[in-house]
Motif scaffolding. Structure first.
Motif, mmCIF file in Angstrom:
data_model
loop_
_atom_site.group_PDB
_atom_site.id
_atom_site.type_symbol
_atom_site.label_atom_id
_atom_site.label_comp_id
_atom_site.label_asym_id
_atom_site.label_seq_id
_atom_site.Cartn_x
_atom_site.Cartn_y
_atom_site.Cartn_z
ATOM 1 N N ASP A 177 0.534 6.221 3.082
ATOM 2 C CA ASP A 177 -0.750 5.359 3.286
ATOM 3 C C ASP A 177 -1.807 6.281 2.941
ATOM 4 O OD1 ASP A 177 0.407 2.680 3.963
ATOM 5 O OD2 ASP A 177 0.710 3.327 5.751
ATOM 6 N N VAL A 178 -1.796 7.716 3.119
ATOM 7 C CA VAL A 178 -3.017 8.593 3.411
ATOM 8 C C VAL A 178 -3.742 8.455 2.203
ATOM 9 C CG1 VAL A 178 -3.873 10.793 3.609
ATOM 10 C CG2 VAL A 178 -2.081 9.818 5.302
ATOM 11 N N SER A 199 3.527 9.747 -3.677
ATOM 12 C CA SER A 199 2.738 9.280 -2.739
ATOM 13 C C SER A 199 2.922 10.104 -1.330
ATOM 14 C CB SER A 199 3.181 7.840 -2.219
ATOM 15 O OG SER A 199 4.247 7.664 -1.754
ATOM 16 N N VAL A 200 4.096 10.416 -0.990
ATOM 17 C CA VAL A 200 4.316 11.342 0.291
ATOM 18 C C VAL A 200 3.798 12.650 0.181
ATOM 19 C CG1 VAL A 200 6.001 12.193 1.545
ATOM 20 C CG2 VAL A 200 6.544 10.119 0.436
ATOM 21 N N ILE A 239 0.946 -0.989 0.021
ATOM 22 C CA ILE A 239 -0.142 0.074 0.148
ATOM 23 C C ILE A 239 0.795 1.078 -0.103
ATOM 24 C CG2 ILE A 239 -1.654 1.318 1.461
ATOM 25 C CD1 ILE A 239 -2.508 -1.380 2.135
ATOM 26 N N ALA A 240 1.482 1.343 1.069
ATOM 27 C CA ALA A 240 2.555 2.617 0.959
ATOM 28 C C ALA A 240 3.544 2.481 -0.099
ATOM 29 C CB ALA A 240 3.293 2.465 2.352
ATOM 30 N N MET A 241 3.989 1.112 -0.482
ATOM 31 C CA MET A 241 4.948 0.990 -1.486
ATOM 32 C C MET A 241 4.089 0.630 -2.871
ATOM 33 S SD MET A 241 8.263 -0.484 0.415
ATOM 34 C CE MET A 241 7.627 -2.081 0.485
ATOM 35 N N ARG A 242 2.990 1.039 -3.082
ATOM 36 C CA ARG A 242 2.054 0.564 -4.046
ATOM 37 C C ARG A 242 2.650 0.838 -5.419
ATOM 38 N NH1 ARG A 242 0.089 4.696 -1.181
ATOM 39 N NH2 ARG A 242 -0.639 6.572 -2.187
ATOM 40 N N ASN A 243 3.365 2.050 -5.671
ATOM 41 C CA ASN A 243 3.664 2.417 -6.918
ATOM 42 C C ASN A 243 5.264 2.221 -7.033
ATOM 43 O OD1 ASN A 243 1.496 2.684 -8.138
ATOM 44 N ND2 ASN A 243 1.161 4.809 -7.612
ATOM 45 N N ILE A 244 6.161 1.796 -6.008
ATOM 46 C CA ILE A 244 7.757 1.644 -6.341
ATOM 47 C C ILE A 244 7.816 0.412 -7.274
ATOM 48 C CG2 ILE A 244 9.569 1.466 -4.937
ATOM 49 C CD1 ILE A 244 8.185 2.511 -2.466
ATOM 50 N N VAL A 276 7.219 9.001 6.766
ATOM 51 C CA VAL A 276 7.293 9.167 5.445
ATOM 52 C C VAL A 276 6.012 7.940 5.002
ATOM 53 C CG1 VAL A 276 8.208 8.299 3.349
ATOM 54 C CG2 VAL A 276 9.506 9.632 4.937
ATOM 55 N N GLU A 277 6.245 6.817 5.895
ATOM 56 C CA GLU A 277 5.240 5.633 5.283
ATOM 57 C C GLU A 277 3.901 5.869 5.714
ATOM 58 O OE1 GLU A 277 6.324 2.010 7.156
ATOM 59 O OE2 GLU A 277 4.598 1.005 6.567
#
Ligand SMILES: Cc1cc2nc3c(=O)[nH]c(=O)nc-3n(C[C@H](O)[C@H](O)[C@H](O)COP(=O)(O)O)c2cc1C
Ligand code: SF4
Ligand code: SF4
Ligand code: FES
Lengths: 634, 271
Positions: free
Chosen positions: A349-350, A236-237, A139-144, A344-345
């Motif tokens: 997520d937000v 994302s951040v 989720i937090a890393m969804r597009n990495i 950051v994470e």
């Protein structure tokens, strides 16, 4: 184009998607810090050159892009082909023509570049089938790893800012907070404070100026989740922060980035530039009249600068030292104004929470720890790297299914979670679901999600000493219990590993720990005894062995350990070559012998012997003459 | 004003004032080493720890440093609970290990039942307890000549690059505020040295006493926009001069010398 309405936002997304339709094959070259260090920049250039040389791009619809970190750095440089999903590891520029000729043109696989499952020893063809990835929920890393972090269009095509559009076009700030509240999101940077509660307090707080901060200091040694997010998906951040700013009604923000992360600064700055031009940041965001802008600030370079009050001091241009204030930062934080600080994470997520709804996020995890969490899995496991999993996943699943088990199939001994001031958990806790409460109960913590796996060749006294050595350097030294306490605690451990332990040491350690926990000014000092107390709790007998028998059961503490070669030695001579002290003698095919007077107990021979013919034992058992000739520990 | 209780005794305090003031007003004896009424509280020595609670906390209490905690209505403060005393002892024990030869620390430790440290005594004994009073007073004056350098165990108080501090004005405030008197200095009519920096003294044009360094006079003049000559005259002579002027003025207005003299004294706050 400046996006200033819902229609324009949708149009921008459609346009971004349309721009990608021509890409029959996308070649994703990981250019995170880990892969860059392994030479991925050259690989990306080789692809670009070859593609151009062959005039492929126009004809075949080939598209090369540099992405952020896939999390599997030890196998880098990584290349993923889309849409087929083929994953190639350890790619070098010389492999590029082959990849284009065989895999891209004809769909043939190149076996030697495929990832081999360390357990089954079989090659795995697709990215999504690699156990390391298969078991993750990102989720937090969804597009990495999927997007080019330097291309806003690519991010938009992958859903970036959809949450922001939803919030700004259709939700009140209160509704945004309510959504985040229903998600159960808690801080990903340390203590696990409920995010919505922080935001609510800041929203309510009176103040002409309010600040929104992102903590990208990531000082834990070995941790790199925040770096990967900032480098691989800076949008994302930014998206999370703009949503947060809207929710608490702040107009100024800072991202505090660890000084050692230059690439993160570059990517964040570029992303902010692009977002401003597109109307996603800065003045009149999305044409709604809401203003919010962000500055990137380079960190002070110390672990303690990641602590909330020290970070704010540092941003104010003062020494990055913790300051005790019995008032929440949400009331009086940066420059004494209401301030929200999140990791950051947490910010990453937000956006996904707003886009998919709080209930979606809350459906994952345990009763009080919702959603997913990123971990840096390192140490003695077969697969190391960055992972994201639902809260409540067991340690066993993480270590054995994702990590592939212990290196060399040795026995598991402990896993250290939570960074330098976390704790070590033994085998009996392997089936614990990982969440904030469970880890704390077990004497460790979530921290920022560090996870160091240790095998049986680990001395837990030595491990605790290792963390103390880190902390004694990183304590800011402002308050007595932390500064002097760590110094004295380390002195006790220096004695323990050198065979100078005395009866009563354990009680002294416990008493000092309590004093530090209760007396220290900030969390660094308060939590510094965790590595000490958790190893004492689970491995007390190892402490006793050091103190009473002057023995290190794991054979790690050099002053307490001696080595000898036993009958099963085949005289292969491997140990003889490995010994840095030239302490081993022996003819080929004959029993080798260690000269105790020369041996420095480094254990190099033990590690290399193919027949397990080397044994370690407490130095105290050496014949007195031999022990004396070493002039070692008394 | 608000009311709170300290060790069962009711005391009144200004809301938000440092709890330590109320603790002292209640007569409770707790040691402090990093606190000074002229400076912002800092919270480094941790000796002023107390337990605070409220009836609605149902028996839960938290440990706070009283120099920083704001006084609140209805707060119940305990200065000598078991855990507070124990923590204070650990802190003093640690300080004694750091400063085994420092009389002040020896005395405080002894008062808390510690004759000998239970830890490793500092092989290079120092008197500096790192209370930060010296650097904070220097910052407070606006000089910023010295600071704490290095983190953690290596922390120490020093001028920049360990050289004679260029900004130091030789006012001796740091040396005077130091609770263990461990900042060495020398001062005479001709010269003053502190932090390895030598200062020229200014003699009072009236009485000839060397009462201030030239750097001090320059610094105060630069900051207040008052002519430097004003700071060259020593305080005692300045008072006299002022009394004299007032007496002349008020003699004309019908006052007496005695009264105006008092007036002058009140302004400087000195007896
Ligand atoms: C010594 C110390 C170091 C810390 N370092 C970090 C850090 O590098 N990154 C971070 O996000 N939080 C760090 N924290 C936690 C922060 O103080 C703070 O709780 C966090 O940034 C809040 O964000 P969250 O609620 O989203 O987790 C640290 C705390 C301590 C005591
Ligand atoms: S606990 Fe340690 S890091 Fe925190 S203020 Fe005290 S000395 Fe500094
Ligand atoms: S020199 Fe004196 S005042 Fe300065 S920190 Fe050390 S003990 Fe405190
Ligand atoms: S007086 Fe030193 S911490 Fe309060």
């Amino acid at each position: 184009m400046r996006i200033d309405s819902r229609e324009r936002f949708d149009a921008a997304v459609s346009e971004a998607l349309a721009g990608r339709e021509g890409h029959k094959t996308e070649i994703l070259v990981c250019c995170g810090t880990g892969c860059l260090a392994n030479g991925s920049q050259k690989v990306a250039e080789a692809f670009a050159q070859e593609v151009e040389k062959r005039g492929l791009e126009a004809g075949v619809g080939l598209f090369t892009k540099k992405t952020g970190c896939h999390g599997f750095c030890e196998k880098g440089p990584l290349v993923v082909l889309q849409p087929s999903g083929v994953l190639y590891t350890k790619v070098e520029p010389r492999h590029v023509p082959d990849i284009l000729d065989k895999t891209v043109a004809k769909g043939e696989l190149i076996p030697r570049l495929l990832y081999k499952d360390p357990t089954t020893k079989k090659p795995v063809e697709r990215y999504a089938e690699v156990p390391f990835y298969k078991n993750q929920t990102r989720i937090a890393m969804r597009n990495i790893g999927k997007i080019d972090p330097a291309d806003l269009g690519d991010a938009l095509a992958h859903g970036a800012y959809a949450g922001l559009a939803k919030a700004l076009f259709g939700m009140t700030p209160e509704q945004v907070i309510a959504e985040v509240e229903s998600s159960g999101l808690r801080g990903r940077g340390g203590a696990g404070f409920v995010t919505a509660r922080k935001w609510k307090a800041a929203r309510k707080a009176q103040g002409e100026r309010k600040f929104l901060l992102c903590n990208g200091d990531e000082g834990d040694p070995g941790a790199f989740k925040d770096r990967s997010i900032m480098e691989g998906d800076p949008h994302s951040v930014l998206e999370g922060m703009v949503i947060g700013a809207y929710a608490v009604s702040a107009h100024e923000g800072y991202i505090y980035v660890r000084d050692e992360y230059p690439l993160a600064v570059v990517h964040l700055t570029l992303a902010m530039e692009q977002a401003r031009q597109a109307g996603l940041l800065g003045r009149d965001i999305l044409g709604t009249g809401f203003d919010f802008d962000i500055c990137v600030s380079r960190g002070g370079g110390a672990f303690v600068c990641g602590e909330s009050s020290a970070l704010m001091r540092s941003l104010e241009g003062k020494t990055g030292e913790p300051r005790q204030k019995y008032v929440h930062a949400t009331e009086r934080g940066l420059f004494d104004c209401p301030t929200v600080l999140n990791n950051v994470e947490t910010w990453a997520d937000v956006g996904a929470i707003i886009q998919n709804g709080g209930a979606w996020f809350a459906a994952m995890g345990t009763e009080r720890s919702k959603g997913t969490k990123a971990f840096s899995l390192v140490g003695k496991v077969k697969n190391t790297g960055l992972i994201e999993l639902p809260m409540g996943t067991t340690l066993r699943h993480i270590i054995y299914d994702i990590g592939g088990g212990i290196l060399g199939d040795r026995p598991f001994k402990a896993v250290q979670t939570g960074g330098p001031s976390g704790g070590c958990l033994p085998e009996s806790h392997l089936d614990d679901p990982v969440d904030y409460e469970k880890l704390t109960e077990a004497g460790s913590m979530m921290g920022s999600g560090g996870m160091i796996v240790m095998d049986d060749r680990t001395c837990m006294v030595d491990v605790a000493r290792y963390f103390l050595r880190f902390l004694v350097e990183e304590s800011c030294g402002k308050c007595v219990p932390c500064r002097e306490g760590l110094k004295q605690m380390l002195a006790i451990y220096d004695d323990l590993v050198a065979g100078r332990g005395r009866p009563g040491d354990i009680e002294r350690i416990e008493r000092l720990s309590a004093g530090m926990q209760l007396g220290s000014l900030c969390e660094l000092g308060k939590s510094a005894p965790n590595p000490v107390l958790s190893t004492l709790r689970y491995f007390r007998e190892e402490y006793l062995a050091h103190i009473e028998q002057k023995a290190c059961p794991a054979g790690i503490c050099r002053d307490l350990t001696a080595y000898e070669i036993v009958e099963s030695c085949e005289g292969c001579g491997v140990c003889l070559k490995a010994c840095p002290a030239e302490a081993i003698a022996g003819e080929k095919k004959a029993l080798h012998v260690i000269h105790q007077g020369k041996c420095i107990s480094c254990g190099a021979c033990y590690e290399v012997c193919p027949t397990d013919a080397i044994r370690f034992f407490p130095k105290a058992e050496l014949a007195p003459a031999a022990a004396a000739s070493r002039g070692g520990a008394s | 004003m608000i009311t709170l209780t300290v060790n069962g005794k009711t005391v009144r305090a200004r809301e938000g004032s440092p709890l330590l003031e109320a603790v002292r007003a209640a007569g409770a004896l707790i040691p402090t080493l990093c606190q000074h009424e002229a400076l912002e509280p800092w919270g480094g020595c941790r000796l002023c720890l107390v337990d605070v609670t409220r009836p609605e906390w149902n028996g839960w209490a938290k440990m706070v440093v009283s120099c920083l905690y704001p006084a609140e209505e209805g707060l119940i403060v305990q200065t000598h609970t078991e855990r507070v005393v124990e923590t204070r002892k650990v802190v003093l024990d640690l300080l004694l290990a750091r400063c085994p030869e420092t009389p002040l620390i020896q005395r405080l430790a002894r008062e808390h039942g510690i004759e000998k440290t239970s830890y490793l005594p500092n092989p290079e004994p120092t008197d500096c307890i790192l209370c930060g009073l010296c650097t904070r007073v220097c910052d407070h004056i606006g000089v910023f000549a010295i600071s704490s350098v290095n983190r953690g165990a290596g922390r120490e108080i020093a001028p920049p690059f360990h050289e004679a501090p260029p900004d130091c004005i030789g006012c001796l405030a740091c040396a005077e505020v130091c609770p263990t008197s461990c900042i060495p200095y020398e001062t005479s009519d001709a010269r003053r040295t502190i932090w390895n920096k030598a200062f020229e003294m200014v003699r009072c044009p009236r009485c000839g006493k060397a009462h201030i360094t030239k750097a001090q006079a320059d610094f105060y003049a630069g900051r207040n926009g008052v002519p430097q000559s004003y700071f060259e005259t020593c305080d005692a002579c300045k008072r006299q001069e002022m009394a004299h002027t007032f007496s002349k003025l008020s003699a004309g207005a019908g006052g007496t010398e005695m009264e105006t003299g008092k007036q002058g004294n009140r302004e400087t706050g000195r007896p």
